[in-house]
Design an enzyme around this catalytic site. Structure first.
Site, mmCIF file in Angstrom:
data_model
loop_
_atom_site.group_PDB
_atom_site.id
_atom_site.type_symbol
_atom_site.label_atom_id
_atom_site.label_comp_id
_atom_site.label_asym_id
_atom_site.label_seq_id
_atom_site.Cartn_x
_atom_site.Cartn_y
_atom_site.Cartn_z
ATOM 1 N N ASP A 1 -7.497 37.744 33.965
ATOM 2 C CA ASP A 1 -6.686 36.702 34.424
ATOM 3 C C ASP A 1 -5.360 37.099 35.552
ATOM 4 O OD1 ASP A 1 -5.394 38.522 32.643
ATOM 5 O OD2 ASP A 1 -3.758 37.284 31.849
ATOM 6 N N GLU B 1 -4.467 38.924 29.653
ATOM 7 C CA GLU B 1 -3.712 40.301 29.363
ATOM 8 C C GLU B 1 -2.267 39.961 29.737
ATOM 9 O OE1 GLU B 1 -1.484 43.739 30.358
ATOM 10 O OE2 GLU B 1 -2.273 42.301 32.028
#
Length: 452
Positions: A109, A176
């Site tokens: 991400d 994350e």
């Protein structure tokens, strides 16, 4: 999500680990130049992938196109690939005879940051995060280097299937930055569906030391991360007549100050702990005493015991200060702890020293250093915490600061951007090359043919 607050390092002598018998027997390929030579041949294609990933970041749990790209590459390498694990996660499996299961993880991400690096392939992506506010998106934490290094390691290992034996478990993890991607994959049956790894390894780029350096922290490497909300009721009224009110701003201010004593007077000085009040909201006009104040806290610790001390103490302080202020029973503060939280990331000490002995052998002792643990958070620790007796785990750092920038900062002539900065532009080629070689080297050593 990681952020280093200082650059304090200790050179690490591989000879000491070898003397303790921690070094792994190296496969033949780890002792010659073929691994590095093959990686050099792969780098043009890997850098093309990196630039694409950098230009097209996606927010947490929105990594749809990113996941498709990685899944396609892993299928082309011969992995059995499953998409949609933990919403947008990818699991790529390769069985290659008897032996241990090694898990290599990369996070996918990006962040809601408007990029200002000036790179020709800078991100121009726009997205809407959970806040609902449209924003630019950037790989400001270097997850694009993580994914590319992960692909590079996979290519090297596939080309060397006759040099390792066991099961390779490649994880592309979402979210994350929210601390929610690893638990989402685990709750979706990661270990039940694909098996529990014997070893779990990840790396993170670092914005505080030169590109190509490798850093490690045995034991606790990253902290427990808790988000705490405190709502402080009051009795509002006119600012000119405070005696007719119960001012929540004064009460909340007292709570803020008292909270600091949980670290300075109740927590051991040898046990790192942080309580930061990052947000304080109350009132709307100069001469009105509001009827409520809201605090938002981040709380950092390492051990479960330290975490409990801080969280219990926060609730106690909030209630105690309210009683001292004479608040009625129906106006007591409420303390809410966000769930789930991000648990501390623990590097198994012996396993860490073992892998670092191999890295020192491959890269030289001058490129491998012990660095202080940090109070940042990383949900990679969830993969060990889910099966603590079965999984040995390690996350290490790969420096990303271009050498000339690092040298200028050492001379006091420049400031280095941190991770999460819109200006973070690592020396991606060195990060990717170092990480791919390190991940492949560690895997080869952990999975030797013959099982020694």
């Amino acid at each position: 999500m990681i952020r280093f607050e200082h650059f304090g390092v200790k050179r690490w002598a591989a000879a000491s680990a070898l003397a303790m018998g921690l070094a792994m027997s190296a496969p033949a390929s780890a002792q010659d130049d073929t691994l590095r030579a093959d990686l050099a041949a792969d780098m043009p294609g890997l850098m093309e992938l990196y630039r694409d990933l950098h230009a097209t970041p996606e927010l947490s749990f929105q990594e749809f196109e990113t996941a498709k790209k990685l899944a396609a590459r892993m299928r082309a390498l011969g992995f059995e690939v499953t998409e949609g694990v933990g919403q947008t996660g990818v699991v790529a499996m390769m069985e290659n005879g008897e032996g241990p299961t090694v898990m290599l993880r990369a996070d996918m991400d990006g962040l809601p940051v408007v990029e200002q690096t000036g790179l020709p392939y800078a991100s121009k992506q726009i997205a809407v995060p959970a806040s609902g506010v449209e924003t630019g998106v950037m790989h400001a934490c270097g997850h694009d280097t993580h994914m590319t290094g992960w692909i590079g390691a996979a290519q090297l290992l596939v080309d060397r299937k006759d040099e390792w034996s066991g099961t390779l478990m490649m994880i592309a993890q979402p979210a994350e930055e929210l601390g929610e991607g690893a638990p989402a994959m685990l709750e979706d049956g990661l270990y039940e569906r694909f098996g529990t790894p014997d070893y779990a390894i990840a790396f993170h780029d670092a914005a505080q030391f030169p590109a190509g350096m490798i850093g490690f922290s045995p034991g606790f490497a990253l902290a427990n991360v808790d988000s705490v909300d405190i709502t402080v009721p009051g009795i509002g009224g006119h600012g000119a007549y405070p005696h007719t009110t119960k001012d929540p701003i004064v009460l909340a201010s007292a709570i803020v100050m008292k909270l600091q004593t949980l670290v300075s007077r109740e927590s051991s000085p040898l046990d790192p702990a942080v309580i930061t009040v990052g947000s304080f909201h109350a009132g709307a006009k100069h001469n009105i005493i509001s009827d409520e104040a809201k605090l938002q806290l981040t709380v950092r610790s390492y051990s479960d015991e330290s975490r409990k001390l801080l969280l219990d103490g926060i609730a106690r302080v909030a209630m105690g200060e309210a009683v001292a202020a004479g608040m009625p029973e129906d106006k007591m503060p409420t303390v809410t702890i966000a769930d789930p939280y991000t648990p501390a990331t623990f590097n198994d000490p012996e396993f860490t020293q073992t892998v670092m002995a191999g890295f020192a052998d491959r890269f030289g002792v001058d490129r491998v250093m012990q660095v202080p643990s940090v109070m940042g958070g990383e949900d990679f620790g969830q993969f060990k915490r889910y099966a603590p007796d079965e999984v040995q785990s390690l996350i290490f750092w790969v420096g990303g600061v271009p050498q000339e920038q690092f040298d200028a900062a050492q001379r006091g002539e420049a400031d280095l951007p941190s991770l999460h900065s819109p200006f973070w532009a690592p020396d991606a080629e060195k990060v990717i090359a170092t990480a791919a070689e390190a991940l492949a080297d560690a895997t080869l050593r952990l999975m030797p043919v013959g099982g020694e």
